[in-house]
Design a protein around this motif. Structure first.
Motif, mmCIF file in Angstrom:
data_model
loop_
_atom_site.group_PDB
_atom_site.id
_atom_site.type_symbol
_atom_site.label_atom_id
_atom_site.label_comp_id
_atom_site.label_asym_id
_atom_site.label_seq_id
_atom_site.Cartn_x
_atom_site.Cartn_y
_atom_site.Cartn_z
ATOM 1 N N UNK A 29 3.537 -15.769 -9.197
ATOM 2 C CA UNK A 29 3.951 -14.768 -10.182
ATOM 3 C C UNK A 29 3.833 -13.356 -9.607
ATOM 4 N N UNK A 30 2.745 -13.059 -8.930
ATOM 5 C CA UNK A 30 2.535 -11.743 -8.338
ATOM 6 C C UNK A 30 3.621 -11.435 -7.303
ATOM 7 N N UNK A 31 3.884 -12.392 -6.419
ATOM 8 C CA UNK A 31 4.887 -12.166 -5.381
ATOM 9 C C UNK A 31 6.297 -12.074 -5.970
ATOM 10 N N UNK A 32 6.559 -12.785 -7.048
ATOM 11 C CA UNK A 32 7.844 -12.632 -7.744
ATOM 12 C C UNK A 32 7.979 -11.221 -8.300
ATOM 13 N N UNK A 33 6.905 -10.678 -8.858
ATOM 14 C CA UNK A 33 6.934 -9.302 -9.372
ATOM 15 C C UNK A 33 7.200 -8.311 -8.243
ATOM 16 N N UNK A 34 6.542 -8.515 -7.099
ATOM 17 C CA UNK A 34 6.783 -7.648 -5.942
ATOM 18 C C UNK A 34 8.248 -7.726 -5.508
ATOM 19 N N UNK A 35 8.781 -8.951 -5.434
ATOM 20 C CA UNK A 35 10.171 -9.146 -5.004
ATOM 21 C C UNK A 35 11.141 -8.499 -5.992
ATOM 22 N N UNK A 36 10.894 -8.682 -7.279
ATOM 23 C CA UNK A 36 11.754 -8.101 -8.311
ATOM 24 C C UNK A 36 11.739 -6.576 -8.221
ATOM 25 N N UNK A 86 4.488 5.479 -2.058
ATOM 26 C CA UNK A 86 3.277 6.295 -1.994
ATOM 27 C C UNK A 86 2.036 5.419 -1.901
ATOM 28 N N UNK A 87 0.956 6.043 -1.505
ATOM 29 C CA UNK A 87 -0.352 5.383 -1.468
ATOM 30 C C UNK A 87 -0.744 4.947 -2.878
ATOM 31 N N UNK A 88 -0.452 5.796 -3.856
ATOM 32 C CA UNK A 88 -0.796 5.496 -5.249
ATOM 33 C C UNK A 88 -0.081 4.236 -5.728
ATOM 34 N N UNK A 89 1.189 4.082 -5.350
ATOM 35 C CA UNK A 89 1.926 2.884 -5.727
ATOM 36 C C UNK A 89 1.319 1.653 -5.056
ATOM 37 N N UNK A 94 -1.928 -3.288 -5.393
ATOM 38 C CA UNK A 94 -3.078 -4.043 -4.886
ATOM 39 C C UNK A 94 -4.101 -4.319 -5.985
ATOM 40 N N UNK A 95 -4.188 -3.439 -6.981
ATOM 41 C CA UNK A 95 -5.108 -3.685 -8.102
ATOM 42 C C UNK A 95 -4.668 -4.884 -8.944
ATOM 43 N N UNK A 96 -3.403 -5.253 -8.840
ATOM 44 C CA UNK A 96 -2.878 -6.414 -9.591
ATOM 45 C C UNK A 96 -2.944 -7.715 -8.792
ATOM 46 N N UNK A 97 -3.375 -7.633 -7.538
ATOM 47 C CA UNK A 97 -3.424 -8.814 -6.684
ATOM 48 C C UNK A 97 -4.352 -9.858 -7.300
ATOM 49 N N UNK A 98 -3.913 -11.103 -7.440
ATOM 50 C CA UNK A 98 -4.790 -12.136 -8.008
ATOM 51 C C UNK A 98 -6.034 -12.328 -7.145
#
Length: 143
Positions: A29-36, A86-89, A94-98
């Motif tokens: 799910x996390x990687x799908x969000x990154x890809x999307x 950006x670093x902030x992004x 990374x804060x959402x990483x499972x």
């Protein structure tokens, strides 16, 4: 800006224990969000260090050292590479990483920024790296 999210190895990952379905689902799910979002560059798990090796350098000599390696806290079990503005992004993603150890367990991930060619002074070597990158993009476009 490219960043690598580094998952540290554990005794389980070094023993070849595969993640369970809940963690695999969360990672998918996390990687799908990154890809999307268009920020995923690459991501994968790594085999145990018993299937790897190191090359040691001492002056002009090189030596081969076969795995496994004892200090699991110094090993990498997997990674995700993202490209963001950006670093902030990068921090936000990374804060959402499972939790790679499974929810409720203690662990940490490490995030490191890649150098970009623009970070280096101009010179022949940097020009060669640019040419290599352009060639690789051209080859990838043909595949």
């Amino acid at each position: 800006m490219r960043f690598m999210i580094i998952v540290k190895a554990t005794a389980d990952t070094e023993a070849g224990v595969m993640p369970g379905e809940p963690l695999l689902t969360a990672m998918a799910q996390y990687h799908e969000q990154l890809a999307t979002a268009g920020v995923l560059v690459d991501g994968s798990g790594l085999q145990a260090s018993s299937k790897g090796w190191r090359i040691r350098y001492a002056g002009d000599r090189r030596s081969f050292v076969d795995g496994p390696f004892a200090e699991t806290r110094e090993l990498t079990a997997g990674y995700t590479i993202i490209q963001v503005k950006s670093r902030e992004e990068a921090i936000s993603w990374s804060m959402r990483y499972p939790n790679p150890a499974g929810e409720g367990r203690e662990t940490e991930i490490e995030v490191r920024q890649f150098f970009e060619l623009e970070d280096f002074a101009c010179g022949e070597a940097i020009d060669r790296f640019r040419e290599i990158g352009e060639s690789q993009r051209a080859i990838s476009g043909m595949l």
